[in-house]
Design a protein around this motif. Sequence first.
Motif, PDB file in Angstrom:
ATOM      1  N   ALA A  55       0.731  -1.163  -0.057  1.00  0.00           N
ATOM      2  CA  ALA A  55       0.258   0.149   0.034  1.00  0.00           C
ATOM      3  C   ALA A  55       0.802   0.875   0.059  1.00  0.00           C
ATOM      4  N   LEU A  56       1.777   1.290   0.861  1.00  0.00           N
ATOM      5  CA  LEU A  56       2.704   2.283   0.744  1.00  0.00           C
ATOM      6  C   LEU A  56       3.540   2.603  -0.570  1.00  0.00           C
ATOM      7  N   ALA A  57       3.899   1.491  -1.086  1.00  0.00           N
ATOM      8  CA  ALA A  57       4.675   1.652  -2.254  1.00  0.00           C
ATOM      9  C   ALA A  57       3.744   2.101  -3.539  1.00  0.00           C
ATOM     10  N   GLU A  58       2.336   1.632  -3.382  1.00  0.00           N
ATOM     11  CA  GLU A  58       1.374   2.344  -4.190  1.00  0.00           C
ATOM     12  C   GLU A  58       1.247   3.735  -4.149  1.00  0.00           C
ATOM     13  N   ALA A  59       1.337   4.417  -2.767  1.00  0.00           N
ATOM     14  CA  ALA A  59       1.359   5.504  -2.483  1.00  0.00           C
ATOM     15  C   ALA A  59       2.167   6.368  -2.883  1.00  0.00           C
TER      16      ALA A  59
END
Length: 247
Positions: A55-59
């Motif tokens: 999720a952090l990488a996608e953000a």
Amino acid sequence: MGTGRQQQGRTRPTGRADKSPPAAIPRPQRPFDIDLVLQRIRHAISPFPPAALFALAEAGFNSPFELLVACLISTRTRDEVTLECAHRLFARARTPAAMNQLSPEAIHEAIADCTFHDVKAPQIRDIACRIVTHHGGILPCDPELLQSFHGIGPKCAHLVLGIACNQPYISVDIHVHRVTNRWGYVHARTPEGTMAALENILPQQYWIDINRLLVPFGKHICTGSRPRCSSCPVRDICEQVGVETHR
């Protein structure tokens, strides 16, 4: 005389209620096919949020340093709390150089909701300091270096290498370990053993995705206790190893 013969044919009461054996868990109806399994799981987990690091990488928090710090925060911490702590910390510093300028107290304040925050805060500061001092402020995609940092083991190192560096590494957490052994795909007693077994049989194209897929699958469907076998998309393939009761 006739009465005696009639008595011999009677069934004596046992005094115990008749208990039927528990219903057997059905055996797999088709051979195990990892391509089909992961295809079905990819569809089944679509309603659920991704695991914290993905999720952090996608953000946009997708540098090796950011994901390494986030993974350290995530240890023994729920994903929802990990995301909140990581966002607060990265609002103050996103690079080793910027993190090195923060005091351990400032880092502690940002991640105070995660477990073992009093230990993790100085660890994060020390990692940033080492990267600035010895690596020019840039964290290399080096598995040995990543695991040399205090608090970082194979799971976090492999997640960083897979997500941030796009290198083929398998990251095994409790969900990946439990699910792959429950399938009967591997037979290992520890996450380390599961990782070694997966490296031998899992097609390399799935090495990164196995964690991306099985963390939400393990959290919401193939749970540790009373898994949702009745609604599981791979129930006709899974051996259900160790499952005694399910929903």
